[in-house]
Write a protein that holds these residues in place. Structure first.
Motif, PDB file in Angstrom:
ATOM      1  N   ARG C  21     -12.513  17.176  -3.301  1.00  0.00           N
ATOM      2  CA  ARG C  21     -12.051  15.788  -3.216  1.00  0.00           C
ATOM      3  C   ARG C  21     -10.558  15.744  -2.914  1.00  0.00           C
ATOM      4  O   ARG C  21      -9.786  16.419  -3.566  1.00  0.00           O
ATOM      5  CB  ARG C  21     -12.292  15.066  -4.546  1.00  0.00           C
ATOM      6  N   TYR C  53     -14.437  14.309   0.249  1.00  0.00           N
ATOM      7  CA  TYR C  53     -14.166  12.881   0.089  1.00  0.00           C
ATOM      8  C   TYR C  53     -12.671  12.655   0.168  1.00  0.00           C
ATOM      9  O   TYR C  53     -11.891  13.515  -0.214  1.00  0.00           O
ATOM     10  CB  TYR C  53     -14.697  12.437  -1.282  1.00  0.00           C
ATOM     11  N   SER C  56      -7.868   6.256  -0.781  1.00  0.00           N
ATOM     12  CA  SER C  56      -6.743   5.644  -0.078  1.00  0.00           C
ATOM     13  C   SER C  56      -5.419   6.337  -0.392  1.00  0.00           C
ATOM     14  O   SER C  56      -4.516   6.333   0.421  1.00  0.00           O
ATOM     15  CB  SER C  56      -6.663   4.155  -0.394  1.00  0.00           C
ATOM     16  N   SER C  57      -5.320   6.967  -1.580  1.00  0.00           N
ATOM     17  CA  SER C  57      -4.063   7.666  -1.830  1.00  0.00           C
ATOM     18  C   SER C  57      -3.972   8.909  -0.949  1.00  0.00           C
ATOM     19  O   SER C  57      -2.874   9.339  -0.595  1.00  0.00           O
ATOM     20  CB  SER C  57      -3.877   7.997  -3.311  1.00  0.00           C
ATOM     21  N   LEU C  59      -5.018   8.912   2.121  1.00  0.00           N
ATOM     22  CA  LEU C  59      -4.503   8.350   3.381  1.00  0.00           C
ATOM     23  C   LEU C  59      -2.988   8.205   3.296  1.00  0.00           C
ATOM     24  O   LEU C  59      -2.262   8.490   4.235  1.00  0.00           O
ATOM     25  CB  LEU C  59      -5.147   6.990   3.660  1.00  0.00           C
ATOM     26  N   LYS C  87     -15.473   8.578   8.611  1.00  0.00           N
ATOM     27  CA  LYS C  87     -15.663   7.140   8.488  1.00  0.00           C
ATOM     28  C   LYS C  87     -14.449   6.489   7.821  1.00  0.00           C
ATOM     29  O   LYS C  87     -13.946   5.458   8.275  1.00  0.00           O
ATOM     30  CB  LYS C  87     -16.931   6.880   7.654  1.00  0.00           C
ATOM     31  N   THR C  90     -11.672   6.372  10.140  1.00  0.00           N
ATOM     32  CA  THR C  90     -11.913   5.407  11.209  1.00  0.00           C
ATOM     33  C   THR C  90     -11.675   3.975  10.737  1.00  0.00           C
ATOM     34  O   THR C  90     -11.091   3.164  11.443  1.00  0.00           O
ATOM     35  CB  THR C  90     -13.356   5.541  11.730  1.00  0.00           C
ATOM     36  N   ILE C  91     -12.168   3.670   9.529  1.00  0.00           N
ATOM     37  CA  ILE C  91     -11.988   2.312   8.999  1.00  0.00           C
ATOM     38  C   ILE C  91     -10.504   1.945   9.003  1.00  0.00           C
ATOM     39  O   ILE C  91     -10.108   0.845   9.352  1.00  0.00           O
ATOM     40  CB  ILE C  91     -12.574   2.203   7.571  1.00  0.00           C
ATOM     41  N   SER C  92      -9.680   2.911   8.629  1.00  0.00           N
ATOM     42  CA  SER C  92      -8.245   2.645   8.586  1.00  0.00           C
ATOM     43  C   SER C  92      -7.575   2.820   9.941  1.00  0.00           C
ATOM     44  O   SER C  92      -6.366   2.707  10.053  1.00  0.00           O
ATOM     45  CB  SER C  92      -7.576   3.553   7.566  1.00  0.00           C
ATOM     46  N   ASN C  93      -8.392   3.129  10.967  1.00  0.00           N
ATOM     47  CA  ASN C  93      -7.862   3.314  12.323  1.00  0.00           C
ATOM     48  C   ASN C  93      -6.760   4.360  12.407  1.00  0.00           C
ATOM     49  O   ASN C  93      -5.784   4.205  13.135  1.00  0.00           O
ATOM     50  CB  ASN C  93      -7.383   1.974  12.895  1.00  0.00           C
ATOM     51  N   PHE C  94      -6.957   5.445  11.637  1.00  0.00           N
ATOM     52  CA  PHE C  94      -5.942   6.489  11.626  1.00  0.00           C
ATOM     53  C   PHE C  94      -5.895   7.291  12.926  1.00  0.00           C
ATOM     54  O   PHE C  94      -4.976   8.063  13.135  1.00  0.00           O
ATOM     55  CB  PHE C  94      -6.137   7.415  10.412  1.00  0.00           C
ATOM     56  N   GLN C  96      -5.126   6.167  15.503  1.00  0.00           N
ATOM     57  CA  GLN C  96      -3.930   5.673  16.204  1.00  0.00           C
ATOM     58  C   GLN C  96      -2.691   6.482  15.839  1.00  0.00           C
ATOM     59  O   GLN C  96      -1.668   6.397  16.498  1.00  0.00           O
ATOM     60  CB  GLN C  96      -3.682   4.199  15.865  1.00  0.00           C
ATOM     61  N   LEU C  97      -2.772   7.209  14.739  1.00  0.00           N
ATOM     62  CA  LEU C  97      -1.603   7.937  14.256  1.00  0.00           C
ATOM     63  C   LEU C  97      -1.782   9.447  14.280  1.00  0.00           C
ATOM     64  O   LEU C  97      -0.819  10.194  14.314  1.00  0.00           O
ATOM     65  CB  LEU C  97      -1.287   7.517  12.813  1.00  0.00           C
TER      66      LEU C  97
END
Lengths: 115, 577, 101
Positions: C21, C53, C56-57, C59, C87, C90-94, C96-97
Motif C-alpha cells: 500500500r 493501492y 490521495s496522500s 498522489l 484508475k 487517471t481519475i486525478s488526471n495525473f 497530465q503531469l
C-alpha cells in the motif's frame, strides 16, 4: 582477650568508616557504645522476663548496629539470640547472653583503641 | 524541558533510623556523595519531615518505634502522589515474607546491614536516574495533555470559524439530499451550495488531501470564494479559476483538493459540470432510469497554477426529475470484513437495480451498509444528490440582508460598452450587479435584475452580435451544437460591441431602473405590439428563445428599437418588508 | 509497505519501487528515496509493479517528487501500474503531469 582484634572487629570496615566519618569517627564510636549499652539492657531484661518477642526485637536491633561498625562476631551471637526469640525459646538464651556481654567488652576495648 | 542529568544536583535524602550510630553512618555516606541528609528517628518523624522538606529519596528502617517503616512507606507514597519518590528499606531482616512486605507497602529496594557505602551510593545514583526519567516522562505527558487540550480547543474555534465561513448555504433546499459528517471539515471534505442570482444553483463537493487542520485550512478560502462569487453572479469557470489559484498559492505542494462543481439551470434544464479528481459522478435520468457517468477530466484544484489550469466544463441535459450524484472516494473505499472495497461496480449495480429514483439515495446507503455489515457513519465520505425541479418550487433564499436605505447612490446613470476583446473573455454581469447592489434596498431584487440583465446580454451577444439562431436549442443535439458554435464564434469576434445604458431614479419607497442593451448586430424584425407570451408559445421566429417572455413578466415595460439592435426595459421596484 | 530505490550506473536515472500500500505511512521513506541521491538524476521512474493501492496522500507525495525533480520540467515515469492504481491516477488526471504506462 581471646585471639587477635581481627577475630572480633573487621579492620577494613573500620578503616573505611574512619575515612568517611573523618573527625566524627570518635563520636560515632561513643554513640555506638552508649547506644549498645541501652540495647544490652533491653536484651537482658527480655531474657529475664522470658519475653521471646522482646528478645527477638532487641537482639535484632543490636545485631544491626554491631554489624555496621564491623563487630561481626557480636552480630553473629545476636543473630542466634534473635533466632531463639523467633522460635519462642527465650529460656535457652542464657549462655548466649553471657557471650554477648563478654564479647561486647572485647569490642569496646578494640573500638576505644581506634579513636 | 528537563535536562536528563543523574548525579549532578545534590539530592535531599531522608534517612529514618532509630539507631543513632546507624543513622550517623548513613548520614556520612550520603554527605560524602554530595547529597543533603535529613534525619528522622522514627516513622512519624519521617512522615513529618517528608511533608516539610520534600526529599527526593527516602531511606527507611523497617523496624522503628512510634511508627514503623512499613506504615511510614505507605503514608509517604500516598503523599508523593504521582511523583516518583524512591523508598529504599534499610533492614537486616532476611526472611522472604518481610522483604515482600517492604515491596507491598511501596518500597522500591532494600539495603541490608552492614551498610555498604558503594552499594548505597550506586543505588542512590540509579534511583535518581529513574526518578529523573520519571519526571521527564511526566513532564512530557503533561505537555502532551496540554497540547491535546489546546489542539481540541483550537479545533473547536477553527470549527466555529469554519462554520461561519463555510455555512451550509442552500444545502437545506428541498431538492438536495446529502450525507456528510458533522466534523467533515477535519477529514477534508467540504460541501457548498448556493443559489445563483439568475435562479440556478451551484454545488461544490471537495475532498482535500490529508486530515485534520491542514485539510480544513484549504476549505476556508474555497468556501469564501465560492459564496462570495456565486452571490455576485460569477460563472463557475471564474469561480473555479479563482479557487484553483488561491489553493495553488496557499497550499504546500502535495496538498490539493479533488472536487466537482455543478451549475444547474432549472429553467434551461441543463447542468454544467467540472470534475477534477473525484470518482465518476452520475447523472441519473428519471425518464429512462439511465445513469450517465460524469468523469473527472481535470487535475484536482491547487495542483497547477495560472494558465495551465483548465476550467473547461461539460454540459449535460438535466430535465426536471433528473438527479445528479456527487461523492468523495470514501464510499468506494468502504470495506467489508475481508478488506474488500465497495468499489464502483457495486455502486453502479445500485443504479441498475433501482425502481424509483426517489429512493436511490437511501438504497445507496443501504447497499454500503449491507456490504460492510455496519452502519454508514458518514465519517469518511460525503454523498450529495441534487434533483432538478421547476424553479418556482424552490424557496428564494436571497433575503436577510440588513438593508440600509439611507446611504448609497440613488440617482445616477452610466453607460458601459464592451468591445470584441472584452466580450471574448469577460463577463460584465458580476461587475454591474455589484454596482447595482450599492443602491439602498435594491439587493432584495438582485435575482430578478440578474435574470433580466443576463437574458438581455445573452440575446445581444448570441443573437445580435453573433447572429446565432435559437432554433438550434430545441433539440438535444442542437443544444450542444449551439453552445459549441457560440464558443467558436466568441473567439473570432472582431469590431463589435455590446453596450449597457443604466439609469436609476429614486421613488418614495423604491426606484425606477431603466436598462438599455444595445448591440452591433444586424437587428431583427420586431413588433412591440405583439403579445409576447403568445408569440413565445407559437415558437415564432422573432421571439423564440430570446427569454423575452420571462423578462416581460419581471418588468413594467419592454421596448425594442433601433431595428432590433436595442432593447429598453423599465424595472420598477419597492422596498420590501 | 516497503520502498527501494536504485540509481543507474551513470547516475542519470533513479528508480523507486513501492511494494504494498502506498499511503501516508510511506511519507518519510518515499522522500528519503529521492532526497538521498549522490547526484541529482535527470529522470525518475516510479515502479508500481508491486503497489497494491494508493490513496490521495500518495498522489500528494508524487507531486512532491515532481516538485523536487523540477516541477514543470520534471521527467518522471510511473510504470507497471495495476488497473486499480492506474484508475486512481487517471481519475486525478495525473497523466497530465507524469508519464504513465
Amino acid at each position: 582477650m581471646i585471639g587477635s582484634p581481627q577475630d572480633h572487629v573487621d579492620s577494613v570496615m573500620l578503616d573505611e568508616l574512619k575515612e568517611v566519618m573523618e573527625d566524627d569517627f570518635g563520636i560515632l564510636i561513643d554513640t555506638f557504645l552508649s547506644d549498645s549499652e541501652i540495647r544490652l539492657v533491653d536484651v537482658k531484661t527480655a531474657y529475664d522476663e522470658l519475653n521471646s518477642k522482646k528478645l527477638r526485637e532487641s537482639a535484632h536491633s543490636l545485631k544491626g548496629s554491631c554489624s555496621n561498625v564491623g563487630a561481626a562476631k557480636l552480630a553473629d551471637i545476636c543473630k542466634h539470640v534473635e533466632e531463639l526469640g523467633r522460635v519462642n525459646k527465650a529460656e535457652d538464651a542464657g549462655q548466649l547472653i553471657k557471650d554477648i556481654l563478654s564479647e561486647f567488652e572485647v569490642v569496646r576495648v578494640i573500638l576505644k583503641e581506634q579513636v | 524541558m528537563l535536562v536528563f542529568d543523574a548525579g549532578q544536583d545534590p539530592l535531599k535524602v531522608l534517612i529514618a533510623d532509630d539507631n543513632d550510630s546507624d543513622r550517623m553512618i548513613l548520614q556520612a555516606f550520603v554527605k560524602k556523595q554530595g547529597h543533603i541528609p535529613i534525619n528522622a528517628r522514627d516513622g512519624q518523624e519521617a512522615v513529618e519531615l517528608f511533608e516539610s522538606e520534600r526529599p527526593d529519596i527516602v531511606l527507611l528502617d523497617a523496624l522503628m518505634p512510634v511508627m514503623d517503616g512499613f506504615e511510614a512507606a505507605r503514608v509517604i507514597k500516598g503523599l508523593a502522589g504521582e511523583n516518583m519518590i524512591p523508598i529504599i528499606f534499610l533492614t537486616s531482616l532476611q526472611d522472604a515474607d518481610s522483604l515482600a512486605r517492604c515491596l507491598d507497602v511501596g518500597g522500591d529496594d532494600f539495603l541490608s546491614k552492614p551498610y555498604n557505602r558503594v552499594i548505597l551510593q550506586a543505588k542512590i545514583t540509579a534511583f535518581n536516574r529513574m526518578r529523573l526519567l520519571h519526571s521527564t516522562v511526566q513532564a512530557q505527558r503533561d505537555q502532551i495533555v496540554l497540547h491535546n487540550e489546546q489542539l481540541m480547543h483550537e479545533q473547536e474555534v477553527a470549527k466555529k470559524v469554519f462554520d461561519n465561513i463555510a455555512h451550509p448555504g442552500c444545502l437545506q433546499a428541498s431538492n438536495i439530499n446529502y450525507l456528510v459528517s458533522p466534523m467533515a471539515v477535519f477529514n477534508g471534505d467540504v460541501l457548498l451550495a448556493a443559489r445563483k442570482p439568475s435562479g440556478g444553483m451551484l454545488v461544490f463537493l471537495g475532498d482535500f488531501t490529508g486530515h485534520g487542520l491542514p485539510a480544513a485550512i484549504g476549505a476556508m478560502p474555497t468556501s469564501e470564494i465560492f459564496y462570495g462569487m456565486a452571490l455576485k453572479g460569477f460563472s463557475m469557470q471564474d469561480i473555479l479559476k479563482e479557487i484553483n489559484n488561491k489553493l495553488k498559492k496557499i497550499l504546500p505542494v502535495g496538498v490539493f483538493c479533488c472536487g466537482c462543481m455543478v451549475d444547474i439551470s432549472f429553467r434551461k434544464e441543463i447542468a454544467e459540470v467540472w470534475n477534477g479528481g473525484l470518482p465518476d459522478c452520475f447523472m441519473y435520468r428519471a425518464e429512462d432510469r439511465d445513469s450517465e457517468p460524469m468523469p473527472s477530466f481535470h487535475l484536482p484544484l491547487g495542483v497547477l497554477g495560472g494558465i495551465s489550469f483548465s476550467a473547461e466544463t461539460h454540459l449535460y441535459e438535466m430535465k426536471h426529475g433528473d438527479r445528479i450524484f456527487l461523492w468523495s472516494d470514501g464510499i468506494h473505499e468502504e470495506m467489508d470484513e475481508n478488506e474488500v472495497m465497495f468499489g464502483n461496480e457495486r455502486l453502479m449495480e445500485v443504479f441498475e437495480e433501482n425502481q424509483d429514483p426517489a429512493l436511490v439515495f437511501d438504497e445507496l446507503q443501504q447497499a454500503v451498509r449491507d456490504f460492510t455489515g455496519s452502519t454508514l457513519q458518514g465519517d469518511d465520505h460525503s454523498i450529495v444528490e441534487i434533483q432538478s425541479v421547476p424553479e418556482d418550487g424552490l424557496i428564494e433564499n436571497v433575503s436577510g440582508y440588513a438593508a440600509d436605505y439611507k446611504s448609497g447612490p440613488k440617482d445616477w446613470q452610466f453607460t458601459f460598452r464592451l468591445g470584441a476583446s472584452s466580450l471574448k473573455s469577460f463577463n460584465p454581469l458580476p461587475l454591474m450587479i455589484h454596482i447595482l447592489m450599492e443602491v439602498p434596498g435594491l439587493r432584495a431584487h438582485s435575482g430578478k435584475i440578474y435574470t433580466i440583465l443576463s437574458e438581455l446580454f445573452n440575446n445581444a451577444l448570441e443573437h445580435g452580435v453573433m447572429g446565432l439562431s435559437s432554433e438550434l436549442k430545441s433539440s438535444s443535439a442542437g443544444f450542444a451544437e449551439y453552445y459549441q458554435k457560440r464558443q467558436d464564434f466568441l473567439q473570432t469576434l472582431d469590431d463589435c460591441f455590446v453596450e449597457f445604458e443604466l439609469d436609476h431614479k429614486p421613488l418614495e419607497c423604491g426606484g425606477i431602473l431603466k436598462m438599455v442593451v444595445r448591440d452591433s448586430g444586424k437587428g431583427f424584425e420586431y413588433n412591440n405590439k405583439t403579445n409576447v407570451k403568445k408569440a413565445a408559445l407559437n415558437k415564432s421566429e422573432t421571439y423564440c428563445g430570446r427569454g423575452i417572455p420571462l423578462v416581460k413578466t419581471l418588468c413594467r415595460s419592454v421596448q425594442h428599437s433601433e431595428g432590433g439592435r436595442a432593447v429598453e426595459v423599465v424595472f420598477e421596484w419597492r422596498i420590501e418588508g | 509497505m516497503a520502498i527501494w530505490s536504485s540509481q543507474s550506473q551513470d547516475g542519470k536515472e533513479l528508480t523507486i519501487k513501492i511494494q504494498g500500500r502506498f499511503d501516508f505511512s510511506a511519507h518519510q521513506e518515499f522522500r528519503d528515496a529521492y532526497e538521498e541521491t549522490s547526484e541529482p538524476p535527470e529522470q525518475y521512474v516510479v515502479d508500481m509493479k508491486d503497489t497494491t493501492y494508493l490513496d490521495s496522500s500518495a498522489l500528494g507525495m508524487l507531486l512532491l517528487l515532481r516538485d523536487h525533480a523540477g516541477g514543470d520540467t520534471a521527467n518522471i515515469n510511473i510504470v507497471n501500474c495495476n488497473p486499480d492504481v492506474k484508475k486512481i491516477l487517471t481519475i486525478s488526471n495525473f497523466e497530465q503531469l507524469f508519464g504513465i504506462n
